[in-house]
Motif scaffolding. Structure first.
Motif, mmCIF file in Angstrom:
data_model
loop_
_atom_site.group_PDB
_atom_site.id
_atom_site.type_symbol
_atom_site.label_atom_id
_atom_site.label_comp_id
_atom_site.label_asym_id
_atom_site.label_seq_id
_atom_site.Cartn_x
_atom_site.Cartn_y
_atom_site.Cartn_z
ATOM 1 N N LEU A 165 1.059 -1.367 0.120
ATOM 2 C CA LEU A 165 0.243 -0.407 -0.501
ATOM 3 C C LEU A 165 1.054 1.711 -0.414
ATOM 4 N N GLY A 166 1.854 1.156 0.135
ATOM 5 C CA GLY A 166 2.409 2.145 0.347
ATOM 6 C C GLY A 166 3.561 2.753 -0.835
ATOM 7 N N TYR A 167 3.399 4.344 -0.460
ATOM 8 C CA TYR A 167 4.028 5.044 -1.624
ATOM 9 C C TYR A 167 5.297 4.553 -2.308
ATOM 10 N N THR A 168 5.857 3.949 -1.951
ATOM 11 C CA THR A 168 7.636 3.367 -2.610
ATOM 12 C C THR A 168 7.088 2.379 -3.141
ATOM 13 N N SER A 169 5.979 1.761 -3.005
ATOM 14 C CA SER A 169 5.860 0.147 -3.634
ATOM 15 C C SER A 169 5.486 0.234 -5.135
ATOM 16 N N PRO A 170 6.315 -0.931 -5.606
ATOM 17 C CA PRO A 170 6.156 -0.849 -7.044
ATOM 18 C C PRO A 170 4.182 -1.015 -7.877
ATOM 19 N N LEU A 171 3.446 -1.268 -6.558
ATOM 20 C CA LEU A 171 2.000 -1.319 -6.828
ATOM 21 C C LEU A 171 1.179 -0.815 -6.273
ATOM 22 N N TYR A 172 2.173 1.110 -5.725
ATOM 23 C CA TYR A 172 1.297 2.347 -5.579
ATOM 24 C C TYR A 172 0.709 2.343 -6.502
ATOM 25 N N GLY A 173 -1.023 2.332 -6.432
ATOM 26 C CA GLY A 173 -1.496 3.356 -8.153
ATOM 27 C C GLY A 173 -1.995 2.294 -8.695
ATOM 28 N N ARG A 174 -2.297 0.912 -8.209
ATOM 29 C CA ARG A 174 -2.191 0.179 -9.249
ATOM 30 C C ARG A 174 -3.884 -0.332 -8.110
ATOM 31 N N ARG A 175 -3.322 -0.791 -7.062
ATOM 32 C CA ARG A 175 -4.625 -0.621 -6.811
ATOM 33 C C ARG A 175 -6.077 -0.333 -6.666
ATOM 34 N N THR A 176 -7.453 -0.962 -6.755
ATOM 35 C CA THR A 176 -8.639 0.212 -6.926
ATOM 36 C C THR A 176 -9.604 0.213 -5.382
ATOM 37 N N ALA A 177 -9.133 -0.836 -4.538
ATOM 38 C CA ALA A 177 -9.827 -0.825 -3.480
ATOM 39 C C ALA A 177 -8.636 -1.457 -2.363
ATOM 40 N N GLN A 178 -8.437 -0.837 -1.129
ATOM 41 C CA GLN A 178 -7.894 -1.730 -0.151
ATOM 42 C C GLN A 178 -8.694 -2.010 1.542
ATOM 43 N N ILE A 179 -8.876 -3.262 2.184
ATOM 44 C CA ILE A 179 -10.266 -3.598 3.053
ATOM 45 C C ILE A 179 -9.163 -4.009 3.601
ATOM 46 N N LYS A 180 -9.289 -3.245 5.442
ATOM 47 C CA LYS A 180 -8.568 -4.122 6.617
ATOM 48 C C LYS A 180 -9.341 -4.512 6.945
ATOM 49 N N VAL A 181 -9.478 -5.988 7.784
ATOM 50 C CA VAL A 181 -10.068 -6.926 8.352
ATOM 51 C C VAL A 181 -9.850 -6.766 9.663
ATOM 52 N N GLU A 182 -11.124 -5.588 10.650
ATOM 53 C CA GLU A 182 -10.864 -6.012 11.918
ATOM 54 C C GLU A 182 -11.727 -6.722 12.338
ATOM 55 N N PRO A 183 -10.463 -6.633 13.841
ATOM 56 C CA PRO A 183 -11.381 -8.350 14.436
ATOM 57 C C PRO A 183 -13.032 -7.304 14.997
ATOM 58 N N PHE A 184 -14.011 -8.507 15.213
ATOM 59 C CA PHE A 184 -14.947 -8.012 15.308
ATOM 60 C C PHE A 184 -15.481 -6.918 16.562
ATOM 61 N N GLY A 185 -16.740 -6.600 16.171
ATOM 62 C CA GLY A 185 -16.970 -5.453 17.475
ATOM 63 C C GLY A 185 -17.965 -6.243 18.198
ATOM 64 N N TYR A 186 -18.213 -6.587 19.635
ATOM 65 C CA TYR A 186 -19.121 -6.555 20.726
ATOM 66 C C TYR A 186 -20.786 -7.388 20.089
ATOM 67 N N THR A 187 -21.266 -6.463 18.812
ATOM 68 C CA THR A 187 -22.628 -7.014 18.574
ATOM 69 C C THR A 187 -22.290 -7.959 17.738
ATOM 70 N N ASP A 188 -20.870 -7.997 16.349
ATOM 71 C CA ASP A 188 -21.161 -9.423 16.456
ATOM 72 C C ASP A 188 -20.851 -10.485 16.926
ATOM 73 N N VAL A 189 -19.812 -9.903 17.721
ATOM 74 C CA VAL A 189 -19.109 -11.502 18.949
ATOM 75 C C VAL A 189 -20.512 -12.192 19.921
#
Length: 475
Positions: A165-189
């Motif tokens: 995802l970083g600016y110096t990566s060869p893939l910078y600018g090629r991604r069209t979306a990014q998803i950071k998967v987080e732990p569940f919150g209390y509601t989903d638990v």
């Protein structure tokens, strides 16, 4: 059972429905459910799933070649798995390099939608440092006439954030979306553990930090006590050695990191105190802490509304690690000598105290979830913990949650109590006093309580229109 992840699935669906080239980065810590999310999204969709392995490039090319052959055979056989299908995959030719394999995949996606998943992408990049550049060139050549959707998935947080995802990566600018998967919150638990009461689900959330792989170890037909006894502190269970195993997987010097986490769990919170406790130079300790922050295990914090380095503290962000390091080392002699029943009784006596910080996190989740519901005095834009010295008494004071929003002269102050007795008027008066240290022009006050409120504070809340009482049973 698949639970939650509505936002993440919606993002993947939108990218699929575009029918254009897409490159989606899916990242998050280990055990958080990235691969499960991707597999759920892939159901019924044509896909080449390539799980990169910790091996050299030859091993990874063979795995990728088999994945491509598997997809081709499934298409040729209309999705039917036959003996010929198995033989075809087993005897598939191996591509000579990653570039030619990518060319083949892009050709397959010229006229029909196709998903290419590279799971554990950091393993592939470790096998060949030029992989990101090869992938970048392939994307640049084919993105305008391709229906390929690439999903790059990785657990190494520092690698994914800096080298993908970083600016110096060869893939910078090629991604069209990014998803950071987080732990569940209390509601989903709660959905994950449907047989539990709200209180037991909250404790299970604290014990697991909402990590799906850890939640799978919790049996909601058993009491919390028995889950702690048999699914966390029993030497033969999965979670007993999980902290050590995770550190070994992610870090080069697990012993040093283990020492730092133990120091924080024992009460050290400032850099020099942690370094001194671990007999380290502060510069080395700072580097280790930064890596633990990248992994989501430790959190660096300053009082809300302040950014002074002198006031920076470190705390264990992951509540499973917080639980384990607080209780397991102290009870290890009992656990190892076969006296786990005694150890679990000692742990359960301190469970309300452990849950205090967990409940604060749950209350912040509740505030954000209800931010536009009309239940809050104003729209919140920022929130956090505050601590500082009282100039009159020179004692340290603390407020569980302070929030600001679209009313610049107003602040919300919250006190969160996970206790077995109702909250009293004293908690409200203390909160009012501490709020005066921040000099808000208009203060609003919320008390959150596990066990409700006594009559005195209920009557006061009826008279004071700047006070709201939130019972855990109503959250």
């Amino acid at each position: 059972m698949f639970v939650g992840r509505d936002r993440e699935l919606a993002t993947l669906e939108r990218r699929w429905n575009s029918s254009q080239f897409e490159c989606v980065i899916v990242h998050g810590r280990r055990r958080v459910g990235k691969t499960t999310l991707i597999n759920h999204f892939l159901k019924g969709r044509p896909a080449i799933f390539f799980p990169a392995i910790e091996s050299n490039m030859d091993g990874n090319l063979k795995t990728l070649s088999n994945s491509i052959a598997m997809y081709r055979s499934m298409v040729d056989n209309a999705g039917t798995v036959t003996d010929d299908f198995v033989d075809t995959v087993a005897s598939a030719p191996v591509y000579q390099d990653f570039e030619s394999a990518l060319e083949s995949i892009f050709q397959l996606a010229r006229s029909r939608r196709l998903v290419l998943v590279i799971d554990e992408y950091p393993y592939l990049a470790k096998a060949d440092r030029s992989i990101s550049s090869v992938l970048q060139h392939a994307i640049d050549r084919h993105k305008d006439d391709s229906k390929l959707m690439i999903i790059l998935c990785g657990s190494s947080m520092s690698f994914m954030e800096r080298q993908v995802l970083g600016y110096t990566s060869p893939l910078y600018g090629r991604r069209t979306a990014q998803i950071k998967v987080e732990p569940f919150g209390y509601t989903d638990v709660r959905k994950f553990l449907p047989r539990y009461t709200a209180e037991d689900a909250a404790i299970a959330y604290g014990l697991t930090d909402g990590i799906p792989q850890y939640l799978r170890q919790i049996d909601d037909t058993m009491s919390i006590r028995n889950n702690v006894r048999w699914n966390i502190i029993d030497p033969d269970c999965y979670l007993f050695e999980e902290p050590g195993n995770l550190l070994k997987q992610e870090l080069r010097s697990p012993a040093e990191y283990n020492s730092i986490i133990q120091a924080i769990a024992s009460g050290a919170s400032r850099l020099n105190t942690i370094a001194s406790s671990c007999h380290m130079e502060t510069s080395s300790c700072s580097t280790y802490l930064r890596n633990l922050i990248d992994l989501g295990i430790v959190h660096k914090e300053t009082p809300f509304g302040e950014d002074s380095p002198r006031k920076t503290i470190y705390r264990i962000e992951d509540s499973f690690f917080r639980f384990w390091y607080r209780f397991v080392p102290a009870n290890m002699p009992l656990i190892r000598s076969g006296n786990g029943d005694i150890a679990v009784e000692r742990i359960m006596q301190s469970m309300n105290d452990f849950m205090g910080m967990v409940f604060e996190d749950m209350c912040i989740q509740w505030l954000w979830a209800n931010n536009a519901s009309g239940k809050l005095p104003f729209l919140l834009l920022d929130a956090g913990r505050w601590w500082g010295a009282d100039p009159k008494t020179h004692s340290q004071e603390e407020i569980d949650i302070v929030a600001t929003g679209d009313e610049p002269k107003s602040m919300l102050f919250c006190e969160c109590k996970w206790r077995s007795v109702p909250s009293s008027l004293r908690q409200l008066e203390t909160l009012r006093y501490r709020s005066s240290l921040l000099h808000a022009e208009h203060g609003h006050f919320m008390l959150f309580s596990k066990t409700g409120f006594d009559d005195h504070v209920i009557e006061r809340a009826k008279l004071d229109d700047d006070v709201t009482l939130i019972d855990f049973a109503d959250m």
